[in-house]
Design a protein around this motif. Sequence first.
Motif, PDB file in Angstrom:
ATOM      1  N   ARG A 455       0.850  -1.183   0.000  1.00 59.02           N
ATOM      2  CA  ARG A 455       0.000   0.000   0.000  1.00 59.02           C
ATOM      3  C   ARG A 455       0.890   1.239   0.000  1.00 59.02           C
ATOM      4  O   ARG A 455       1.951   1.258   0.612  1.00 59.02           O
ATOM      5  N   ALA A 456       0.421   2.292  -0.723  1.00 60.13           N
ATOM      6  CA  ALA A 456       1.180   3.540  -0.773  1.00 60.13           C
ATOM      7  C   ALA A 456       0.190   4.690  -0.889  1.00 60.13           C
ATOM      8  O   ALA A 456      -1.029   4.496  -0.950  1.00 60.13           O
ATOM      9  N   ASP A 458      -0.733   8.283  -3.055  1.00 55.14           N
ATOM     10  CA  ASP A 458      -0.425   9.030  -4.275  1.00 55.14           C
ATOM     11  C   ASP A 458      -0.230  10.504  -3.943  1.00 55.14           C
ATOM     12  O   ASP A 458      -0.207  10.898  -2.769  1.00 55.14           O
ATOM     13  N   VAL A 464      -3.268   3.814  -2.677  1.00 52.80           N
ATOM     14  CA  VAL A 464      -3.170   3.046  -3.917  1.00 52.80           C
ATOM     15  C   VAL A 464      -2.491   1.722  -3.598  1.00 52.80           C
ATOM     16  O   VAL A 464      -1.732   1.606  -2.628  1.00 52.80           O
ATOM     17  N   GLU A 466       0.251  -0.556  -4.860  1.00 50.39           N
ATOM     18  CA  GLU A 466       1.428  -0.422  -5.720  1.00 50.39           C
ATOM     19  C   GLU A 466       2.015  -1.805  -6.002  1.00 50.39           C
ATOM     20  O   GLU A 466       2.337  -2.557  -5.075  1.00 50.39           O
ATOM     21  N   VAL A 468       5.065  -3.602  -8.082  1.00 46.82           N
ATOM     22  CA  VAL A 468       6.344  -3.334  -8.740  1.00 46.82           C
ATOM     23  C   VAL A 468       6.955  -4.667  -9.140  1.00 46.82           C
ATOM     24  O   VAL A 468       7.100  -5.570  -8.302  1.00 46.82           O
ATOM     25  N   THR A 536       6.041  -0.288 -12.683  1.00 47.80           N
ATOM     26  CA  THR A 536       5.350   0.150 -11.472  1.00 47.80           C
ATOM     27  C   THR A 536       3.903   0.462 -11.807  1.00 47.80           C
ATOM     28  O   THR A 536       3.614   1.321 -12.646  1.00 47.80           O
ATOM     29  N   ARG A 538       0.140   1.514 -10.216  1.00 50.79           N
ATOM     30  CA  ARG A 538      -0.547   2.094  -9.055  1.00 50.79           C
ATOM     31  C   ARG A 538      -2.046   2.067  -9.330  1.00 50.79           C
ATOM     32  O   ARG A 538      -2.511   2.654 -10.303  1.00 50.79           O
TER      33      ARG A 538
END
Length: 550
Positions: A455-456, A458, A464, A466, A468, A536, A538
Amino acid sequence: MSRWSLARQFFLAQLVFIVVLSASLSVILYLDAARGVNDAAAERMVAVSTSIALEPAVLDAVRGPDPSASLQPYAVEVMDRLGVDFITIMATDRTRFTHRNPEEIGRPYIGSVAEALTGTTHSETYAGTLGPSIRAIVPVVDDTGTVQAMVASGITVDRAAIARNAQLPLVAVIALGALALGALASFLLSRRLRDATLGMGPAELSRTFVFYDSVLHSVREGLLLTDAAGRLVLYNDQAARLLGLDGSQEPVPASHLAVPPSLRELLSSGRRALDEVHVTESRVLVVNQEPAVPPTPPGRTAPAPGALGTVTTLRDHTEIEALTGQVETMRTLTDALRSQTHEHANRLHTIVSLVELGRDAEAVDFATRDLQQSQRLTDEVVQAVDEPFIAALLVGKAAQANERGIELTSDIAPDAQAGSLHPVDLVTVIGNLLDNAFDEAARSEEPRVRLTVRRAMDGDGAQVLEIVVEDSGNGLPDSEKARIFDFGYSTKPACEAEGGTPAGRGIGLALVRQAVRRFAGSIAVTDTDDGGARFTVRLPVAPVAGRVGA
């Protein structure tokens, strides 16, 4: 006549109009010439009568005892010299002193004299002893202004008609010239109209327009017409929906459309296209385009002119591609399960071989370690991921990576849950990114792939998911980073198909981008520190109230 072409009907109508116009023009010119001749004759007679009336000898003669004796020879001489049919000098009571016919001398003048008796010059057309004539009557006055006599001079209408008829050749030339020029202009216009209407009649044109308009708005495919300048001049409702047009039918330059550059270039160029795939923000379009070249009109052998524009059809393959994505997702899961099955089969063969060799302790130890390793991987994935589809995918991909000799490491955060995201789309994103990373890493000396899910936040502070994926491959040049998500584009050299596109390639990453766009997310490609590629993704998700599946 109803079966005649519009051009022929137009030519005949124009020809009739020109004939009527030329005839009307001829009559007008003739009448104008006649009026001009009569006016000129009347002015000439006024001049002749005035000159005689102002002559002092005439005034003296009319006062004498025998006016006719001196005035008749004078009048005859003037008539012969000036070409006048008659000159009549008369008393105030109409008694003639002179006449072309001497027998009429002494008889009363036939015509209007009232204006002359009041001292006014008067001209008229009147029928006298010589027939209808154009005449002018001028008073002869003394020094006190008293009318002493009158002078009438004139020419017959027949002689005036000779002068009038002399204008007929000019009138005829003008009328025939107008007729010839009008007929030529009508002929040229009819040829141009025939070329424009392809030799069809009004009924055929009306029927064709009705049918074409019905077809235009009834087909489910997008249909649009582009002119030679690259402007959309006609399109149906489906095309307006697919291209984001307002449906006003106003000409729109193709370069102004809110579509990918490749589709704008195709519509602007006018080149032929056969089943070209173009991916917009939310749709997959299959485009066919052909130049609109008019056929040679009937009866013409000259080659048809160049293309007037292009006809383009748009087929919406978004739903078909979505099904393709689901098939690709199932294939990814199948490949992962096949690899896992193959790996377990190899391990089972190893255990059976150890048992057959009598090395039971080593077989038990190998089976125990394999079971612990598989269970540990399964527990890690299941604890981190609450979606069985994704968990099965990651377990299968781990087996697939092991089979291909690729080191796969996963870093899945405990709070990295799918939430409102559709699991099938997540399988499409993660599965295709891992497949692409496996292919690239397999070409490096130390193949490695790393998956990170967390989780991140924005830039707007929203949460969002994420994803990767990094590989140890050779990376991507900047020129390919912009095209890597195009449908049908691939950097893989294997299985080259016609046109330089690897057969069966260029689909996975395009499907990833479509899925990301459906989620209103973003995807980016960068380089890793060791020269590989990093993808990446999102995806917006709802905040997690508590960890699920922990």
